[in-house]
Design an enzyme around this catalytic site. Structure first.
Site, PDB file in Angstrom:
ATOM      1  N   ASN A 169       0.645  -1.267  -0.091  1.00  0.00           N
ATOM      2  CA  ASN A 169       0.178   0.122   0.020  1.00  0.00           C
ATOM      3  C   ASN A 169       0.780   1.199   0.410  1.00  0.00           C
ATOM      4  OD1 ASN A 169      -1.390   1.979   0.569  1.00  0.00           O
ATOM      5  ND2 ASN A 169      -2.395   1.697   2.542  1.00  0.00           N
ATOM      6  N   TRP A 170       1.125   1.863  -0.984  1.00  0.00           N
ATOM      7  CA  TRP A 170       2.178   3.261  -1.022  1.00  0.00           C
ATOM      8  C   TRP A 170       1.293   3.968  -0.542  1.00  0.00           C
ATOM      9  CZ3 TRP A 170       3.618   2.881  -7.100  1.00  0.00           C
ATOM     10  CH2 TRP A 170       4.197   1.869  -7.513  1.00  0.00           C
ATOM     11  N   LYS A 171       0.603   4.433  -0.347  1.00  0.00           N
ATOM     12  CA  LYS A 171      -0.788   5.093   0.102  1.00  0.00           C
ATOM     13  C   LYS A 171      -0.450   6.806  -0.945  1.00  0.00           C
ATOM     14  CE  LYS A 171      -0.865   2.976   4.755  1.00  0.00           C
ATOM     15  NZ  LYS A 171      -0.132   3.192   6.023  1.00  0.00           N
TER      16      LYS A 171
ATOM     17  N   GLU B  67      -5.252  -4.664  10.855  1.00  0.00           N
ATOM     18  CA  GLU B  67      -4.809  -3.783  11.005  1.00  0.00           C
ATOM     19  C   GLU B  67      -4.676  -3.058  11.907  1.00  0.00           C
ATOM     20  OE1 GLU B  67      -2.539  -2.412   7.133  1.00  0.00           O
ATOM     21  OE2 GLU B  67      -4.316  -1.749   7.305  1.00  0.00           O
TER      22      GLU B  67
ATOM     23  N   SER C 255       3.547  -1.764  10.752  1.00  0.00           N
ATOM     24  CA  SER C 255       5.111  -2.050  10.756  1.00  0.00           C
ATOM     25  C   SER C 255       5.791  -3.232   9.950  1.00  0.00           C
ATOM     26  CB  SER C 255       5.137  -1.590  12.223  1.00  0.00           C
ATOM     27  OG  SER C 255       5.023  -0.414  12.184  1.00  0.00           O
TER      28      SER C 255
ATOM     29  N   GLY D 145       2.495   1.932  10.657  1.00  0.00           N
ATOM     30  CA  GLY D 145       3.476   3.468  10.175  1.00  0.00           C
ATOM     31  C   GLY D 145       4.068   3.781  11.844  1.00  0.00           C
TER      32      GLY D 145
ATOM     33  N   GLU E 277      -6.450   4.978   8.211  1.00  0.00           N
ATOM     34  CA  GLU E 277      -6.536   5.954   7.201  1.00  0.00           C
ATOM     35  C   GLU E 277      -7.996   7.107   7.314  1.00  0.00           C
ATOM     36  OE1 GLU E 277      -2.808   5.572   5.525  1.00  0.00           O
ATOM     37  OE2 GLU E 277      -1.859   5.120   7.392  1.00  0.00           O
TER      38      GLU E 277
ATOM     39  N   GLY F 293       2.964  -0.945   4.192  1.00  0.00           N
ATOM     40  CA  GLY F 293       2.935   0.219   3.819  1.00  0.00           C
ATOM     41  C   GLY F 293       4.029   0.869   3.658  1.00  0.00           C
ATOM     42  N   GLY F 294       5.106   1.004   4.816  1.00  0.00           N
ATOM     43  CA  GLY F 294       6.562   1.555   4.435  1.00  0.00           C
ATOM     44  C   GLY F 294       7.921   0.927   3.448  1.00  0.00           C
TER      45      GLY F 294
ATOM     46  N   HIS G   9      -9.938   1.020   4.717  1.00  0.00           N
ATOM     47  CA  HIS G   9      -8.491   1.164   5.727  1.00  0.00           C
ATOM     48  C   HIS G   9      -8.718   2.296   6.755  1.00  0.00           C
ATOM     49  CE1 HIS G   9      -4.289   3.013   5.814  1.00  0.00           C
ATOM     50  NE2 HIS G   9      -3.735   1.452   5.769  1.00  0.00           N
TER      51      HIS G   9
END
Ligand code: PGA
Length: 258
Positions: free
Chosen positions: A12-14, A173, A219, A179, A103, A240-241, A101
């Site tokens: 997930n590149w956000k 999640e 994470s 993150g 966010e 993500g990251g 998600h």
């Protein structure tokens, strides 16, 4: 319950990358995923504007990667300024879409009813859906993890039919792990996944529930991915990251193939 689910890894590149960096990342991830495609399904979720060029690049490369979208709107078309329909996503080659998600839930204030409308629009269009669920820190410390997950799964999947379940992935999640560099212990994550699978079994029957991939997210790194995915009810990761660096993400895909 024995899990018969396939392993699904999502990147997930956000709201990251640009056109050139996104293309390069997609190509590198595609190369890493291809030799492992029989063991792991790998999806990438670039920002909306880059979906068409990345879709074309993946097509040109004969890629095994699934193209994913980070969000959608449930209506087919009309006066919804700024929104993107599932039909538009399908039109540019998207195969899988995230719904709920954390966010979207906590930064953009989406509630369970809206998440459910999105899940149904995605599945009704014949696409795959990743329904994301997970508790906040104050809910974990007050022992509400399983209650929160159960509510988000039941409300998110309202009016989803048993045949549509074949195109569903759940991502557990914990909000406090996203993150932040904090990860649930493999045992805590396994516990939550086991209970989520129990909710699915109650809703759709044991066999159907056993086939649903349940990803862990929050994470995930090349360093912790092996131990997390070694748990019986953890069938992949939503990353993500660490999905923004091709070498790190390649190691997570490899961990999923073990
Ligand atoms: P993270 O994000 O890996 O950067 O914690 C995970 C996610 O939000 O899906």
């Amino acid at each position: 319950m024995t899990t018969t689910a396939r392993t699904v890894i999502g990147g997930n590149w956000k709201m990251n990358t640009d056109r050139a960096a996104g293309l390069a990342l997609a190509r590198a991830v595609s190369d890493a995923a291809k030799p492992l495609a029989s063991k792991v399904d790998t999806a990438i979720f670039p920002p909306f504007p880059y979906l068409p060029i990345i879709s074309q690049a993946l097509c040109d490369a004969g890629s095994s990667l699934w193209l994913g979208a980070q969000d959608c709107y449930h209506a087919e078309k009309g006066a919804f300024t700024g929104e993107v329909s599932v039909g538009m996503l399908k039109d540019v080659g998207v195969k899988i879409v995230l719904a709920g998600h954390s966010e979207r839930r906590h930064v953009l204030h989406e509630g369970d009813d809206l998440v459910n409308l999105k899940v149904r629009a995605i599945l009704n269009a014949g696409l795959w859906c990743i329904l994301c669920v997970g508790e906040k820190l104050e809910q974990r410390v007050t022992g509400q993890t399983d209650t929160v997950n159960e509510r988000q799964v039941r409300l998110g999947l309202r009016e989803v039919s048993p045949d549509q379940l074949a195109r569903l992935v759940i991502a557990y999640e914990p909000v406090w792990a996203i993150g932040t560099g904090k990860t649930a212990t493999p045992a805590d994550a396994q516990d939550a996944h086991f209970n989520i699978r129990g909710v699915l079994a109650d809703m759709f029957g044991k066999d159907a529930a056993a086939r649903v991939p349940i990803q862990y997210g929050g994470s995930v790194t090349a360093a912790n991915a092996v131990e997390l995915m070694a748990q019986p009810d953890i069938n992949g990761a939503l990353v993500g990251g660490a999905s923004l660096k091709a070498e790190d993400f390649a190691k997570i895909i490899q961990a999923g193939a073990r």
